[in-house]
Scaffold this motif. Structure first.
Motif, PDB file in Angstrom:
ATOM      1  N   ASP A 113      44.574  52.068  43.958  1.00  0.00           N
ATOM      2  CA  ASP A 113      45.496  51.587  44.948  1.00  0.00           C
ATOM      3  C   ASP A 113      44.893  50.233  45.545  1.00  0.00           C
ATOM      4  OD1 ASP A 113      47.414  53.626  44.446  1.00  0.00           O
ATOM      5  OD2 ASP A 113      46.759  54.743  46.041  1.00  0.00           O
ATOM      6  N   ALA A 114      43.856  50.271  46.215  1.00  0.00           N
ATOM      7  CA  ALA A 114      43.264  49.203  46.817  1.00  0.00           C
ATOM      8  C   ALA A 114      42.899  47.827  45.905  1.00  0.00           C
ATOM      9  CB  ALA A 114      42.121  49.461  47.402  1.00  0.00           C
ATOM     10  N   ALA A 115      42.632  48.378  44.587  1.00  0.00           N
ATOM     11  CA  ALA A 115      42.355  47.419  43.655  1.00  0.00           C
ATOM     12  C   ALA A 115      43.580  46.447  43.201  1.00  0.00           C
ATOM     13  CB  ALA A 115      41.719  47.881  42.348  1.00  0.00           C
ATOM     14  N   GLU A 116      44.737  47.262  43.086  1.00  0.00           N
ATOM     15  CA  GLU A 116      45.821  46.706  42.761  1.00  0.00           C
ATOM     16  C   GLU A 116      46.334  45.852  43.706  1.00  0.00           C
ATOM     17  OE1 GLU A 116      50.606  47.705  41.384  1.00  0.00           O
ATOM     18  OE2 GLU A 116      49.086  49.285  41.581  1.00  0.00           O
ATOM     19  N   ARG A 117      46.416  46.210  44.916  1.00  0.00           N
ATOM     20  CA  ARG A 117      46.955  45.677  46.162  1.00  0.00           C
ATOM     21  C   ARG A 117      45.997  44.186  46.588  1.00  0.00           C
ATOM     22  NH1 ARG A 117      44.387  45.333  50.738  1.00  0.00           N
ATOM     23  NH2 ARG A 117      43.356  47.316  50.359  1.00  0.00           N
ATOM     24  N   GLN A 159      48.137  45.473  37.741  1.00  0.00           N
ATOM     25  CA  GLN A 159      48.103  46.568  36.838  1.00  0.00           C
ATOM     26  C   GLN A 159      46.799  46.862  36.102  1.00  0.00           C
ATOM     27  OE1 GLN A 159      50.140  49.060  37.268  1.00  0.00           O
ATOM     28  NE2 GLN A 159      49.127  50.430  35.502  1.00  0.00           N
ATOM     29  N   ALA A 160      46.087  45.754  35.714  1.00  0.00           N
ATOM     30  CA  ALA A 160      45.081  45.756  34.854  1.00  0.00           C
ATOM     31  C   ALA A 160      43.808  46.274  36.116  1.00  0.00           C
ATOM     32  CB  ALA A 160      44.678  44.464  34.343  1.00  0.00           C
ATOM     33  N   ALA A 161      43.975  45.592  37.310  1.00  0.00           N
ATOM     34  CA  ALA A 161      42.880  46.239  38.099  1.00  0.00           C
ATOM     35  C   ALA A 161      42.739  47.519  38.400  1.00  0.00           C
ATOM     36  CB  ALA A 161      43.050  45.415  39.535  1.00  0.00           C
ATOM     37  N   ARG A 162      44.238  48.068  38.635  1.00  0.00           N
ATOM     38  CA  ARG A 162      44.400  49.612  38.734  1.00  0.00           C
ATOM     39  C   ARG A 162      43.902  50.345  37.974  1.00  0.00           C
ATOM     40  NH1 ARG A 162      47.416  53.365  41.337  1.00  0.00           N
ATOM     41  NH2 ARG A 162      48.578  52.098  42.613  1.00  0.00           N
ATOM     42  N   MET A 163      44.105  49.893  36.490  1.00  0.00           N
ATOM     43  CA  MET A 163      43.517  50.362  35.344  1.00  0.00           C
ATOM     44  C   MET A 163      42.235  50.760  35.161  1.00  0.00           C
ATOM     45  SD  MET A 163      46.453  49.209  32.595  1.00  0.00           S
ATOM     46  CE  MET A 163      45.685  49.861  31.188  1.00  0.00           C
ATOM     47  N   ALA A 164      41.320  49.436  35.779  1.00  0.00           N
ATOM     48  CA  ALA A 164      40.119  49.168  35.482  1.00  0.00           C
ATOM     49  C   ALA A 164      39.022  50.061  36.319  1.00  0.00           C
ATOM     50  CB  ALA A 164      39.646  47.780  35.665  1.00  0.00           C
ATOM     51  N   ALA A 165      39.933  50.436  37.498  1.00  0.00           N
ATOM     52  CA  ALA A 165      39.025  50.987  38.837  1.00  0.00           C
ATOM     53  C   ALA A 165      38.279  52.267  38.500  1.00  0.00           C
ATOM     54  CB  ALA A 165      40.081  51.370  39.802  1.00  0.00           C
ATOM     55  N   GLY A 166      36.981  52.120  38.623  1.00  0.00           N
ATOM     56  CA  GLY A 166      36.006  53.060  38.326  1.00  0.00           C
ATOM     57  C   GLY A 166      35.425  52.979  36.811  1.00  0.00           C
ATOM     58  N   LYS A 167      36.081  51.962  36.088  1.00  0.00           N
ATOM     59  CA  LYS A 167      35.526  51.764  34.697  1.00  0.00           C
ATOM     60  C   LYS A 167      34.813  50.320  34.520  1.00  0.00           C
ATOM     61  CE  LYS A 167      39.740  53.711  33.016  1.00  0.00           C
ATOM     62  NZ  LYS A 167      41.073  53.544  32.221  1.00  0.00           N
ATOM     63  N   ALA A 187      36.746  40.173  32.515  1.00  0.00           N
ATOM     64  CA  ALA A 187      36.048  41.277  32.466  1.00  0.00           C
ATOM     65  C   ALA A 187      36.687  42.549  33.127  1.00  0.00           C
ATOM     66  CB  ALA A 187      34.466  41.029  33.384  1.00  0.00           C
ATOM     67  N   ILE A 188      37.506  42.154  34.114  1.00  0.00           N
ATOM     68  CA  ILE A 188      38.287  43.397  34.725  1.00  0.00           C
ATOM     69  C   ILE A 188      39.352  44.055  33.572  1.00  0.00           C
ATOM     70  CG2 ILE A 188      40.120  43.967  36.552  1.00  0.00           C
ATOM     71  CD1 ILE A 188      38.346  42.043  38.326  1.00  0.00           C
ATOM     72  N   GLY A 189      39.976  42.867  32.900  1.00  0.00           N
ATOM     73  CA  GLY A 189      40.874  43.054  31.932  1.00  0.00           C
ATOM     74  C   GLY A 189      40.378  43.962  30.854  1.00  0.00           C
ATOM     75  N   GLN A 190      39.127  43.673  30.443  1.00  0.00           N
ATOM     76  CA  GLN A 190      38.487  44.204  29.541  1.00  0.00           C
ATOM     77  C   GLN A 190      38.053  45.495  29.759  1.00  0.00           C
ATOM     78  OE1 GLN A 190      35.263  41.348  28.657  1.00  0.00           O
ATOM     79  NE2 GLN A 190      36.446  40.294  27.281  1.00  0.00           N
ATOM     80  N   SER A 191      37.637  45.962  30.968  1.00  0.00           N
ATOM     81  CA  SER A 191      37.467  46.997  31.539  1.00  0.00           C
ATOM     82  C   SER A 191      38.445  48.052  31.296  1.00  0.00           C
ATOM     83  CB  SER A 191      36.866  47.011  32.839  1.00  0.00           C
ATOM     84  OG  SER A 191      35.657  46.334  33.181  1.00  0.00           O
ATOM     85  N   THR A 192      39.708  47.705  31.266  1.00  0.00           N
ATOM     86  CA  THR A 192      40.790  48.644  31.093  1.00  0.00           C
ATOM     87  C   THR A 192      40.923  49.521  29.657  1.00  0.00           C
ATOM     88  OG1 THR A 192      42.282  47.113  29.716  1.00  0.00           O
ATOM     89  CG2 THR A 192      42.308  47.223  32.447  1.00  0.00           C
ATOM     90  N   GLY A 193      40.209  48.598  28.671  1.00  0.00           N
ATOM     91  CA  GLY A 193      40.151  49.209  27.135  1.00  0.00           C
ATOM     92  C   GLY A 193      41.330  48.702  26.341  1.00  0.00           C
ATOM     93  N   ASN A 194      42.172  47.953  26.996  1.00  0.00           N
ATOM     94  CA  ASN A 194      42.992  47.376  26.297  1.00  0.00           C
ATOM     95  C   ASN A 194      43.049  45.909  25.823  1.00  0.00           C
ATOM     96  OD1 ASN A 194      45.550  46.108  25.761  1.00  0.00           O
ATOM     97  ND2 ASN A 194      46.826  47.743  26.741  1.00  0.00           N
ATOM     98  N   SER A 225      34.585  49.651  42.150  1.00  0.00           N
ATOM     99  CA  SER A 225      33.316  50.427  41.959  1.00  0.00           C
ATOM    100  C   SER A 225      33.407  51.720  42.489  1.00  0.00           C
ATOM    101  CB  SER A 225      32.212  49.546  42.703  1.00  0.00           C
ATOM    102  OG  SER A 225      31.870  48.511  42.008  1.00  0.00           O
ATOM    103  N   ARG A 226      34.553  51.854  43.474  1.00  0.00           N
ATOM    104  CA  ARG A 226      34.618  53.267  43.949  1.00  0.00           C
ATOM    105  C   ARG A 226      35.813  53.883  43.400  1.00  0.00           C
ATOM    106  NH1 ARG A 226      36.222  50.027  48.774  1.00  0.00           N
ATOM    107  NH2 ARG A 226      38.708  50.219  49.278  1.00  0.00           N
ATOM    108  N   GLY A 227      36.279  53.084  42.549  1.00  0.00           N
ATOM    109  CA  GLY A 227      37.558  53.999  41.792  1.00  0.00           C
ATOM    110  C   GLY A 227      38.815  53.938  42.436  1.00  0.00           C
TER     111      GLY A 227
END
Length: 235
Positions: free
Chosen positions: A192-196, A91-99, A137-144, A187-189
């Motif tokens: 779906d792919a990031a979560e998978r 879920q964190a990866a999904r939220m971080a996509a593009g950020k 770093a991915i978790g931090q990119s979510t802003g949470n 990086s491409r936002g």
């Protein structure tokens, strides 16, 4: 004096924590304030406060009238930690996509690219710290911040688990390939792919850790001894 104790406490905490997480102090080892004061050449007050923090982190347990024990690692711990990772990190990866800060992830991945030598504690710890920093770093990119903190604490537990098993097999290349696939999706936002990809990586790591622990007599003995000391398994 008021500033000295917190500084010494931080030093004691970081040094003891480092040795616990890297399994330099093995899971299940009994430790005492006096022993740690002598080992790290620190006073009783900072060591005691550091142990309180480590107990809060779940890395040590208090033994009434005896001191402390480094928290054992059990097969159930492996399942519990990975269950939580599967709840949080995809879920964190999904939220971080593009950020994400792609340059920062690339830098951390380059450290992992150096790999590690199975059985070499220093190179293994360096590799695992870089891998942990990549995922934090991915978790931090979510802003949470709470989510990032939860991921970091879980990955601290993962470091101990991996130190018990990574000596059997070098997983450097698999980790690097996983990082790059995840970086591209982030990086491409593409949430779906990031979560998978995140989920696939965690499930692969779970299978590797369980296999390593169950085929390593020393790690399995630790796990079984810890299971017995914990009493009946939770249902």
């Amino acid at each position: 004096m008021g500033k000295t104790i917190p500084l010494l406490t931080d030093r004691a905490y970081e040094r003891i924590r480092h040795d616990v997480v890297s399994c330099a102090i093995a899971p299940g080892t009994e430790i005492s304030e006096a022993q740690l004061c002598a080992q790290y050449k620190l006073g009783k007050a900072p060591v005691r406060m550091a142990l309180n923090r480590l107990a809060h982190d779940g890395l040590v347990r208090t033994i009434p009238n005896r001191g402390y024990m480094v928290s054992p690692v059990t097969v159930r711990d492996v399942h519990d930690v990975f269950e939580l990772r599967l709840m949080l990190e995809p879920q964190a990866a999904r939220m971080a996509a593009g950020k994400v800060d792609a340059a920062r992830l690339q830098m951390l991945d380059e450290i992992c690219h150096a790999g590690y030598e199975p059985g070499d504690r220093k190179s293994t710890l360096r590799f695992l710290e870089a891998d942990k920093a990549f995922h934090v770093a991915i978790g931090q990119s979510t802003g949470n911040a709470r989510l990032a903190g939860a991921v970091e604490r879980l990955l601290d537990e993962m470091t101990r688990l991996l130190h018990l098993g990574l000596g059997l097999r070098n997983r450097s290349r698999e980790v690097q390939q996983g990082h790059r696939a995840l970086m591209k999706a982030l990086s491409r936002g593409d949430g779906d792919a990031a979560e998978r990809i995140s989920r696939e990586q965690i499930e692969s790591a779970r299978n590797m850790v369980l296999s390593a622990i169950l085929t390593s007599s020393s790690a399995l003995n630790l796990a079984l001894a810890a299971s017995r000391s914990d009493g009946p398994a939770r249902g």
